[in-house]
Design an enzyme around this catalytic site. Structure first.
Site, mmCIF file in Angstrom:
data_model
loop_
_atom_site.group_PDB
_atom_site.id
_atom_site.type_symbol
_atom_site.label_atom_id
_atom_site.label_comp_id
_atom_site.label_asym_id
_atom_site.label_seq_id
_atom_site.Cartn_x
_atom_site.Cartn_y
_atom_site.Cartn_z
ATOM 1 N NE ARG A 219 51.915 46.516 20.810
ATOM 2 C CZ ARG A 219 52.205 45.554 21.668
ATOM 3 N NH1 ARG A 219 52.353 44.306 21.221
ATOM 4 N NH2 ARG A 219 52.353 45.798 22.949
ATOM 5 C CD GLU B 172 50.626 49.553 20.661
ATOM 6 O OE1 GLU B 172 49.895 48.842 21.367
ATOM 7 O OE2 GLU B 172 51.848 49.685 20.868
ATOM 8 C CB SER C 211 50.593 51.253 24.415
ATOM 9 O OG SER C 211 50.791 50.537 25.617
#
Length: 322
Positions: A180, A312, A230
């Protein structure tokens, strides 16, 4: 977390802004440019018409003016006080998609879902991109992934312009991909990305695969609500594979659920009752409420499990003065 260093774009700074061929809007609200529909104004928003326009604007923009490359705002909370920067937002001149053997050359403004569909039409498998919201440029920055595949797995190269308007290029090694994230500098504007297909198959089979992915997403995620995807990264360090043997113990949603935060509300912000790792604007939330609810969830998860969730969703800008 990104915060602005300047408080205001002064009149003198406004007078020194370049005059590009593209659209330059001063004190432009960002709320309607993000999926969560919250946030204050940016000092300016620039939409270049082509690469030369972008390069010349960056070269002429005074160095004291920070820049912030922005896609469609699918993974972003802009704080209520706004963003002391010139937002660079690529549009129609930067969304072309072309095939060359097993390689897919894309403008950074191309939507992930569109890239997946166009590749499938050519029998090229980039199906993991189909359910990832946003643009390919944003996906590159955060090494977006789904079903066990990531941008890093398909990445060949990228090019764009640095803060001074100079052409720059990157390969996988220089971008330093990890879960990520990537090492792409914040003040670089990526314009072009080349991916390699992860496989080949009949177009019909690839489209069927994507249809199944979409059906599963719609069944398990709040796709009709105002979210930014998310909210937190998985402490496990990898995304869901979508397979029957997928392990959920260290998935963010599972930890949030175990901490009793499914459906938790704060003002107009809510953790989705359908999928607890999705932060929702129920229609009246402020950026302050959304971020505060996220921090409350992080605390509750830590108190319950001893694990610290990492955001995130990117949060930028200044809080609003009370």
């Amino acid at each position: 977390m990104i915060r602005s260093k300047q408080r205001d774009l002064t009149k003198a700074q406004m007078m020194t802004l370049p005059t590009p061929r593209g659209r330059l809007s001063l004190n432009r609200s960002l709320a309607d440019l993000t999926w969560l529909r919250v946030g204050g104004a940016a000092d300016a928003v620039f939409q270049p018409v082509d690469r030369q326009d972008l390069a010349e604007f960056l070269a002429q923009l005074p160095q004291e003016n920070a820049i912030f490359p922005m896609g469609v705002g699918s993974n972003l909370i802009v704080r209520d006080g706004g963003l002391r920067a010139v937002v660079i937002r690529l549009g129609r001149g930067f969304n072309a998609i072309e095939m060359d053997g097993d390689r897919i050359h894309c403008g950074a403004a191309a939507l992930d879902s569109h890239v997946a569909r166009k590749a499938a039409e050519a029998g090229l498998d980039l199906t993991f991109l189909r359910t990832i919201p946003g643009t390919l440029g944003g996906a590159l920055k955060m090494n977006a992934g789904c079903y066990g595949s990531y941008i890093a797995d398909a990445f060949v190269g990228a090019s764009g312009y640095d803060r001074a308007g100079r052409a720059v290029s990157y390969d996988a090694k220089t971008l330093g991909f990890s879960y990520r994230s990537s090492d792409l500098p914040q003040d670089v504007v990526i314009t072009d990305i080349t991916l390699r297909a992860l496989g080949r198959d009949e177009p019909e089979r690839l489209h069927q695969k994507m249809a199944a992915q979409l059906a599963k997403r719609n069944e398990t995620q709040p796709t009709k609500d105002r979210t930014a995807g998310s909210t937190f990264r998985n402490p496990a360090g990898f995304s869901s594979t979508g397979q029957a043997d997928d392990i959920h113990d260290l998935k963010a949603w599972s930890l949030i659920d175990a901490a009793g935060c499914r459906g938790l509300e704060l003002g107009g912000a809510q953790m989705s009752p359908k999928h607890p790792n999705f932060l929702i604007n129920t229609g009246r939330a402020t950026a302050k409420e959304l971020e505060a609810l996220g921090e409350l969830v992080r605390k509750k998860v830590y108190d319950k499990s001893g694990l610290t969730l990492e955001w995130e969703v990117m949060r930028v800008g200044d809080p609003k003065d009370d």
